[in-house]
Design an enzyme around this catalytic site. Structure first.
Site, PDB file in Angstrom:
ATOM      1  N   LYS A 251       0.862  -1.178   0.000  1.00 28.32           N
ATOM      2  CA  LYS A 251       0.000   0.000   0.000  1.00 28.32           C
ATOM      3  C   LYS A 251       0.903   1.234   0.000  1.00 28.32           C
ATOM      4  CE  LYS A 251      -3.909   1.931   2.656  1.00 28.32           C
ATOM      5  NZ  LYS A 251      -4.713   1.758   3.891  1.00 28.32           N
TER       6      LYS A 251
ATOM      7  N   SER B 149      -9.520   1.510   2.920  1.00 27.81           N
ATOM      8  CA  SER B 149      -8.697   2.338   2.081  1.00 27.81           C
ATOM      9  C   SER B 149      -7.609   1.547   1.364  1.00 27.81           C
ATOM     10  CB  SER B 149      -8.052   3.453   2.913  1.00 27.81           C
ATOM     11  OG  SER B 149      -7.155   2.936   3.860  1.00 27.81           O
TER      12      SER B 149
ATOM     13  N   SER C 132      -9.902  -0.700   6.979  1.00 29.96           N
ATOM     14  CA  SER C 132      -9.190  -0.497   5.714  1.00 29.96           C
ATOM     15  C   SER C 132      -8.501  -1.730   5.149  1.00 29.96           C
ATOM     16  CB  SER C 132      -8.166   0.635   5.849  1.00 29.96           C
ATOM     17  OG  SER C 132      -8.809   1.879   5.769  1.00 29.96           O
TER      18      SER C 132
END
Ligand SMILES: *[C@@H]1O[C@H](CO)[C@@H](O)[C@H](O)[C@H]1NC(C)=O
Ligand SMILES: *[C@@H]1O[C@H](CO)[C@@H](O)[C@H](O)[C@H]1NC(C)=O
Ligand SMILES: *[C@@H]1O[C@H](CO)[C@@H](O)[C@H](O)[C@H]1NC(C)=O
Ligand SMILES: CC(=O)N[C@H]1CO[C@H](CO)[C@@H](O)[C@@H]1O
Length: 513
Positions: free
Chosen positions: A101, A182, A206
């Site tokens: 990420k 996310s 997330s």
């Protein structure tokens, strides 16, 4: 005579080609990759080339990746060279390509920006703690995954999976469906075979949410079990770094490598006590459901009778019973109403203040950065309204955070309430019912992540079916701090008994490719 060497060369080539064909790149697992490495049927370079090609083909459509690492092939070659010279790194990820990420810092060519142009060009002092562990284990850093900008802490109106730098990430099961966030890019990339394994981060949902919506497995570890050093923060009290992968086994093998003490994250001191002797892989047990007391939380399963979800969950419950689990049904977390009504605002009070402190500290420690404070970030957004779509999506959460002045009485009260809701809620329920884990449905509108978030509890999501319009849903297993061994046993045995996951049928979208 002269024909012989070229004939055997021909045979050799034939053999190599057939061996290569034998390796199934699609849906490859850490185990299948390692077996092929060991047998000499596959190199890390070939694997990296496959994923780079997948990214080249699919990313214009899915936008799961922000940058690929220009060093990936070189790192793969080094892993291959080490392997041929008999130097195999321990941990099981030697030569395995990992997508991070984009809020997880790497020293070197990859940018670390949380998807925002405000941080483009900033230089991190060193690799994030988890990245250091991956490198020492010989993993290849493939690139960075897209995300909801600022891990969804810029504004309430930012769509899941959107960032100014990454564009709009798309759900590979239905391009018009929400990919959730996310850690959207990590979930999408794992689902669409754009990386072997990926890392995401979670503050509240997330990892668990995008894993569910993209039909992959996500582990949100106990807070502190994995180092947050070098990760663009929201809240040191709630942030956690964890794997998002196609299988429970893959996710556990990644967890095994990234979990552990880091001098740069003091929360790891306590949490590493939870790491069992012999690590986590020993809990990948096919009979892991046997004798487990599972609390079925009814609020998460109120699907209409006869719906795809209701039928799937009834079947899954029966499978769990058949595998020896004891299901305690119709449970409710005490304080569930309070969690639903005041939980979010209370959490937001705490997170806003924690974010400002943690982000300012992160920014000030960067050797170079175009922005040094949260106030600078807000100014940047005002000056780059078009690029950052500020008129459309705003930056209300950043503004709210900038308005805070540290952890005062209001924040302390909020944190105390979050703890109370957890201790008198999940902890009490688990003790009273002697549960090994709670079980909830997982979907966009039903996520137990807040219950797990307030006090740093872990959770694992596993694919459980496909609903209307092909949209995936999952089951989430949650427990108290340090309960990863039990959660892994349960999640793995459930996954192996059901094998629900199917890769997205991307040929559907061929027109767009
Ligand atoms: C990082 O950002 C800079 C500035 O835009 C760009 O030149 C560079 O190519 C980026 N790095 C990678 C690996 O894409
Ligand atoms: C900032 O804080 C003040 C005083 O607490 C409050 O009146 C104001 O509404 C806040 N502004 C924002 C954007 O949160
Ligand atoms: C995707 O979802 C939309 C509704 O949002 C639906 O109309 C469409 O048929 C779905 N596509 C597929 C391939 O299932
Ligand atoms: C804030 C809140 O609702 N707390 C309640 C949590 O649950 C316990 C036990 O039911 C109550 O006593 C608290 O008032």
């Amino acid at each position: 005579m002269a024909a012989l060497p070229s004939f055997s060369l021909f045979l050799l080539l034939l053999l190599t080609a057939s061996q290569l064909q034998a390796f199934e790149f699609h849906e490859a697992t850490v185990d299948s990759i390692n077996q092929a490495f060991a047998a000499g049927h596959l190199t890390s370079r070939q694997l990296v080339e496959f994923y780079l090609d997948q990214i080249r083909r699919l990313n214009p459509l899915l936008r799961a990746v922000i940058e690929v690492s220009p060093d990936a092939l070189r790192e793969a070659d080094r892993a291959d060279a080490e392997r041929s010279s008999g130097r195999l790194r321990s941990g099981g990820l030697h030569g395995i390509p990992v997508l991070l990420k984009e809020n997880i810092g790497t020293r070197g060519p990859l940018n670390t920006t949380a998807g925002s142009f405000a941080l483009l060009g900033s230089v991190v002092p060193q690799d994030a703690g988890v990245v250091g562990r991956l490198r020492r284990a010989g993993a290849v850093i493939l690139g960075t995954a897209s995300l909801s900008e600022w891990a969804h802490f810029r504004g309430d109106y930012i769509p899941n999976g959107w960032s100014a730098r990454g564009g709009q990430g798309r759900n590979p099961y239905n391009l018009s469906a929400d990919p959730c966030g996310s850690s959207s890019g990590s979930g999408i990339a794992a689902a669409a075979n754009m990386a072997a394994v990926t890392l995401g981060t979670e503050t509240d949902g997330s990892i668990l949410c995008p894993s569910t919506l993209n039909s992959v497995v996500g582990i949100k570890p106990t807070v502190g079990l994995t180092s947050r050093a070098g990760v663009i923060p929201i809240s040191p009290r709630q942030d956690s770094v964890g794997p998002i992968c196609r299988t429970v086994s893959d996710a556990v093998q990644v967890l095994e490598v990234i979990a552990g003490y880091d001098a740069r994250d003091s929360a790891t001191v306590e949490a590493v006590k939870y790491i069992p002797k012999g690590g986590y892989k020993q809990f990948l047990k096919i009979d892991g459901l046997k004798g487990k007391r599972l609390g079925i939380l009814k609020d998460y399963f109120d699907y209409p009778l006869g719906s795809v979800e209701a039928k799937a969950f009834e079947k899954h419950f029966q499978t769990m019973r058949n595998k020896g689990a004891i299901l305690i049904e119709n449970l409710q977390i005490p304080n569930t109403t309070a969690i639903e009504t005041i939980g979010y605002t209370t959490e937001q009070i705490a997170l806003s203040a924690e974010f400002k402190l943690a982000l300012n500290s992160y920014l000030s420690a960067l050797p170079y950065s175009p922005v040094r404070t949260l106030a600078d970030v807000i100014d940047f957004n005002k000056k780059h309204k078009i690029k950052e779509k500020v008129n459309e999506y705003g930056q209300d959460i950043l503004l709210e955070a900038e308005n805070t002045t540290g952890i005062g009485p209001r924040e302390r009260d909020a944190i105390a309430l979050l703890n109370e809701l957890s201790v008198k809620g999940l902890e009490r329920l688990m003790a009273e019912q002697r549960l090994d884990a709670i079980v909830t449905a997982a979907a966009l509108d039903r996520l137990v992540s807040n219950v797990l978030a307030f006090r740093g509890y872990p959770g694992i999501t596993v694919p459980a079916g496909y609903a209307r319009y092909g949209i995936p849903f999952g089951l989430c297993f949650g427990g108290l701090r340090g309960s990863e061994p039990k959660l892994i046993e349960i999640a793995y045995a459930f996954e192996q008994a059901t094998l629900v996951r199917k890769p997205p049928e991307l040929q559907m979208f061929r027109r767009n490719l």
